[in-house]
Design a protein around this motif. Sequence first.
Motif, PDB file in Angstrom:
ATOM      1  N   SER A  15       0.825  -1.206   0.000  1.00 34.58           N
ATOM      2  CA  SER A  15       0.000   0.000   0.000  1.00 34.58           C
ATOM      3  C   SER A  15       0.859   1.257   0.000  1.00 34.58           C
ATOM      4  CB  SER A  15      -0.927  -0.002   1.223  1.00 34.58           C
ATOM      5  OG  SER A  15      -1.784  -1.128   1.211  1.00 34.58           O
ATOM      6  N   THR A  16       1.951   1.211   0.772  1.00 37.61           N
ATOM      7  CA  THR A  16       2.851   2.370   0.834  1.00 37.61           C
ATOM      8  C   THR A  16       3.499   2.639  -0.514  1.00 37.61           C
ATOM      9  OG1 THR A  16       3.324   1.916   3.171  1.00 37.61           O
ATOM     10  CG2 THR A  16       4.862   3.351   1.989  1.00 37.61           C
ATOM     11  N   VAL A  17       4.001   1.583  -1.145  1.00 37.12           N
ATOM     12  CA  VAL A  17       4.644   1.741  -2.455  1.00 37.12           C
ATOM     13  C   VAL A  17       3.647   2.249  -3.487  1.00 37.12           C
ATOM     14  CG1 VAL A  17       5.776   0.514  -4.352  1.00 37.12           C
ATOM     15  CG2 VAL A  17       6.416   0.022  -1.988  1.00 37.12           C
ATOM     16  N   THR A  18       2.423   1.686  -3.466  1.00 38.23           N
ATOM     17  CA  THR A  18       1.392   2.127  -4.403  1.00 38.23           C
ATOM     18  C   THR A  18       1.055   3.596  -4.195  1.00 38.23           C
ATOM     19  OG1 THR A  18       0.456  -0.104  -4.454  1.00 38.23           O
ATOM     20  CG2 THR A  18      -0.931   1.701  -5.247  1.00 38.23           C
ATOM     21  N   GLY A  19       0.924   4.002  -2.917  1.00 40.16           N
ATOM     22  CA  GLY A  19       0.625   5.395  -2.615  1.00 40.16           C
ATOM     23  C   GLY A  19       1.723   6.333  -3.079  1.00 40.16           C
ATOM     24  N   CYS A  24       3.765  10.332  -6.933  1.00 38.41           N
ATOM     25  CA  CYS A  24       4.781  10.769  -7.897  1.00 38.41           C
ATOM     26  C   CYS A  24       4.142  11.117  -9.240  1.00 38.41           C
ATOM     27  CB  CYS A  24       5.832   9.675  -8.093  1.00 38.41           C
ATOM     28  SG  CYS A  24       6.904   9.434  -6.654  1.00 38.41           S
ATOM     29  N   VAL A  25       3.189  10.305  -9.668  1.00 36.60           N
ATOM     30  CA  VAL A  25       2.515  10.574 -10.939  1.00 36.60           C
ATOM     31  C   VAL A  25       1.741  11.892 -10.859  1.00 36.60           C
ATOM     32  CG1 VAL A  25       0.699   9.778 -12.500  1.00 36.60           C
ATOM     33  CG2 VAL A  25       2.371   8.155 -11.602  1.00 36.60           C
ATOM     34  N   MET A  26       1.073  12.143  -9.734  1.00 38.85           N
ATOM     35  CA  MET A  26       0.277  13.356  -9.585  1.00 38.85           C
ATOM     36  C   MET A  26       1.150  14.599  -9.461  1.00 38.85           C
ATOM     37  SD  MET A  26      -2.689  11.987  -6.982  1.00 38.85           S
ATOM     38  CE  MET A  26      -3.532  13.571  -7.000  1.00 38.85           C
TER      39      MET A  26
END
Length: 275
Positions: A15-19, A24-26
């Motif tokens: 979950s942390t990596v996904t967040g 980063c994308v945003m």
Amino acid sequence: MAPHPPTTAKRRWGSTVTGVLILCVMLFPLYWMLNTALQPGSGLLEVAPVPGSLDLSGFSKALGDQGGRLLTSLVVALGAVVICLTIAAPAAYGLARFRLRGTRTLVFGTLITQMVPGIVIANALYTSYVDLGLVNSYFGLMLADASLGIPFSIVLMRSFMVSIPGEVIEAAQLDGAGPVRTFLRVVVPMSRNSLITAGLFAFLFAWSDFMFALTLNTTDDVKPVTLGIYQYIGAHVGDWGSVMAASVLSAVPAAILLVVAQKYIAAGITGGSVK
């Protein structure tokens, strides 16, 4: 205390990596805007992924060209906030305090008004503004920008004011306070979080407005930074460093307000959910 199972730990890491990846994308467009601003004189296809040096000449040029328009946007946005809260706070209190028939329909209708396209409202306002002499005026633009935040502010503050105990208001009235004094001395202080939240969103709506600025101004007397950047791109299409620097400068006030008022925003949005 027993350690967490491996599966739970893996899920948390996942979950942390996904967040982080989503963040980063945003934030990448913001980074690229700042990166381009620090490399003045470079074309869009010539910008390096990381600036080799901190060249602030683009910022100094943008500030010299757009500084007055940034000040205009600040004045207009603050004026829009004052008008918005002056109208929305009493309206929200009336809808929350007085149990009138059709209140829910009225609140729903208030939300529906935000679905009307901005160009429709701007065209309708222009004719009225010409008759009232409000075209190319600070007050006219403040009034138009305030209309962007009034519906949202009414709904937000009403949901908070509904949760104010009636006993508190009745106690103030027993002490001799009239309706206006009760509202100003009791309701407004207790609704501080929702007022700050509504005011912040009203500021952001006004600060980012482009449609009203373009439609209700025919001269350069009142030109906010959004309209200035739009025209700036046409005049300096080859100097993207200065254009991006102007965009970064226009984002700074909103970012500062969001950071300073974040705790009030969280309390203001969730405050009306618990009674």
